[in-house]
Design a protein around this motif. Sequence first.
Motif: not given
Length: 225
Positions: A134-149, A170-176
Amino acid sequence: MLNFTYYGHSAFLLDDGKYKVLFDPFLTGNPKASIKAEDVDCDYILISHAHADHLGDAPEIAARTGAELVGIPEVLAVCEQRVPGLKQHPMNLGGSLTLPFGKVRMTLAQHSAGVAGGIACGYVVYMGGEVVYFAGDTALFSDMQLIGHKDQLDYALLPIGDNYTMGLEDAAMAAQLLNARHVIPIHYNTWPLINQDVRHYKEITEAMSRAEVHIVEPGQSMELK
C-alpha cells in the motif's frame, strides 16, 4: 485466501478469514464511501499519514471495535488526542512488526504528513499468503525499485489521482519499478480535482510493466490470489 474490499478513495479492508485489517479509513465526509464508519468491523487499522482524507475515522473506529492502530508516532498521537486510551503499535520507516495475521513493514512515501514532526509512509503487508504493498499518498521515487526487490510483491495499491499524488504516467512507472504482479489503482475520482481515466491507466501500465491492473469500484471486493 485474502479478500480485498474497496471502500473508496484510499480506504480498504484486507480479510484473511480470521483477521480484518483496515487501511486509511476516510469514510465520514467521503463522497465515494461505500460504507459508514459505524458499520466497519476490523482488528487492526494501518494509517499512512494524518491528512483528514486518510486518518479519517480511525480513532473512532478503533474505540468502537477495539482495533489496534499502526502508524508513525506523531500520527498516533493525533489519534490519542481525539480518543485517549487506544491500543497502538508505533513504527517508523524501515521497521517491521509481526502481528497475529502476519508481518507489516513500513516504507517510505514522498508526501507531507499532515502533522508537525511526522512523515508519510506506506506499508508492505504479508497476509493470507500474499504480499501487498500500500503506497499511501506518494510521488514517484526511484527507491520503489528497492521495495519490489526486497519484497516480491503480489499486489500494489497505487494512487493515480495526480495533483496531490502520482498521476497516470508516474503511477504506471511505479508499477514497473515495483515489479508487482497486480496493481489496484486508488485515490482517484473522489473529487473533480483528482478525476482520472482509470481505463487509460490500465492500458499504459499493462503496456509498460508485467502487472495486471484490476479496476475495483467502491463497494466491490475481489479475492487476492
